[in-house]
Design an enzyme around this catalytic site. Structure first.
Site, PDB file in Angstrom:
ATOM      1  N   ARG A  49       0.837  -1.204   0.000  1.00  0.00           N
ATOM      2  CA  ARG A  49       0.000   0.000   0.000  1.00  0.00           C
ATOM      3  C   ARG A  49       0.867   1.248   0.000  1.00  0.00           C
ATOM      4  O   ARG A  49       1.951   1.267   0.578  1.00  0.00           O
ATOM      5  CB  ARG A  49      -0.904   0.018   1.231  1.00  0.00           C
ATOM      6  CG  ARG A  49      -1.800  -1.189   1.391  1.00  0.00           C
ATOM      7  CD  ARG A  49      -2.483  -1.162   2.748  1.00  0.00           C
ATOM      8  NE  ARG A  49      -3.290  -2.352   2.967  1.00  0.00           N
ATOM      9  CZ  ARG A  49      -3.895  -2.627   4.119  1.00  0.00           C
ATOM     10  NH1 ARG A  49      -3.756  -1.806   5.157  1.00  0.00           N
ATOM     11  NH2 ARG A  49      -4.609  -3.728   4.247  1.00  0.00           N
ATOM     12  N   ASP A  51       0.345   5.502   0.906  1.00  0.00           N
ATOM     13  CA  ASP A  51      -0.579   6.416   1.561  1.00  0.00           C
ATOM     14  C   ASP A  51      -1.018   7.539   0.636  1.00  0.00           C
ATOM     15  O   ASP A  51      -0.491   7.700  -0.476  1.00  0.00           O
ATOM     16  CB  ASP A  51       0.089   7.021   2.809  1.00  0.00           C
ATOM     17  CG  ASP A  51       0.291   5.993   3.915  1.00  0.00           C
ATOM     18  OD1 ASP A  51      -0.430   4.983   3.940  1.00  0.00           O
ATOM     19  OD2 ASP A  51       1.178   6.213   4.765  1.00  0.00           O
ATOM     20  N   ARG A 194       8.146   7.428   6.073  1.00  0.00           N
ATOM     21  CA  ARG A 194       7.946   8.858   6.375  1.00  0.00           C
ATOM     22  C   ARG A 194       8.326   9.180   7.819  1.00  0.00           C
ATOM     23  O   ARG A 194       8.838  10.268   8.104  1.00  0.00           O
ATOM     24  CB  ARG A 194       6.508   9.255   6.073  1.00  0.00           C
ATOM     25  CG  ARG A 194       6.197   9.273   4.572  1.00  0.00           C
ATOM     26  CD  ARG A 194       4.729   9.447   4.310  1.00  0.00           C
ATOM     27  NE  ARG A 194       4.238  10.695   4.891  1.00  0.00           N
ATOM     28  CZ  ARG A 194       2.945  10.950   5.117  1.00  0.00           C
ATOM     29  NH1 ARG A 194       2.018  10.037   4.835  1.00  0.00           N
ATOM     30  NH2 ARG A 194       2.573  12.110   5.620  1.00  0.00           N
TER      31      ARG A 194
END
Length: 246
Positions: A49, A51, A194
């Site tokens: 995935r 974001d 991140r």
């Protein structure tokens, strides 16, 4: 018949990769276009995935087709109807038990920081107005390779069963007016890159020492990490599979 599709996308206008209610996602758009091209209902599975606002210069998905496909023709037809921020790159016939997520043995992300205000990079790099101590950031990044548990850099939500990752590379390099972070691992936790970047930037600002960065990793305490770096600088850059698969 199972196929692996290699795609690339600009994640600026999407709420991440995964289909979700009341929000536009890359997977939803891709599945709709695949369903139209193949004239059957398609539900793809991604290698991982991304974001909201995160990009992919290489992403893989698998799906099942009821008929054998001309791979070049299918890619051509798919690109004719995909929006211009998603591209189909290659299509591969694979064994019926191949899995885009579970068969991937390494993934690489790039994070871009720019020190020059550039209107053409505002959605693809994090603008930082002050210089950073790259040597200290690299010293801290190197310490990531000595650890396996990255609870500190994980989001609380999710169905993750464990927080162990094997990091093979973590390095900052100057590329023109940009500073690019490359991190390669067997797997990543939700939001991990991140959070790592945000904490490394604090090292570069002088807010944290290399020793403190290592203590933050060892603490396995999510509250110790710095805030997540902005989404726009992050790219899923490479997904690696056993050579014989593709």
């Amino acid at each position: 018949m199972r196929y692996f599709l290699e795609i690339a996308y600009d994640g600026t206008r999407y709420h991440g990769w995964q289909t979700q209610p009341n929000a536009l996602a890359v997977q939803q758009v891709l599945d709709d276009c695949l369903s139209k091209v193949l004239r059957q209902s398609i539900s793809s599975t991604g290698s991982g995935r991304t974001d909201t606002g995160v990009h992919a210069s290489q992403q893989f998905v698998h799906f099942d087709a009821v008929q054998e496909l001309d791979t070049q023709q299918a890619v051509f037809r798919l690109n004719r109807i995909l929006p211009n921020d998603i591209s189909a790159v290659n299509l591969y016939r694979v064994p019926d038990d191949a899995h885009a997520r579970f068969d991937a043995h390494a993934r690489t992300y790039h994070y871009h920081i720019t020190f020059a205000r550039n209107p053409f990079r505002r959605f693809h790099a994090y603008y930082h107005s002050r210089s950073l101590d790259v040597a200290q950031m690299n010293a801290a990044a190197a310490s990531l390779l000595a650890h396996e548990d990255f609870t500190t850099f994980s989001k609380v939500k999710g169905d993750t069963r464990h927080y162990r990752c094997n990091i093979y590379q973590a390095v900052w390099q100057q590329e023109g007016e940009e500073l690019v972070f490359t991190i390669r691992a067997n797997r990543f936790l939700r939001g991990m890159v991140r959070l790592v970047v945000g904490t490394l930037v604090d090292v570069g600002r002088g807010k944290l020492t290399v020793a403190q960065f290592e203590q933050i990793i060892a603490s396995q305490d999510r509250s110790k990490s710095s805030g997540a770096a902005p989404a726009e600088g992050l790219f899923l850059a490479k997904v690696e599979y056993p050579e014989q698969l593709l």
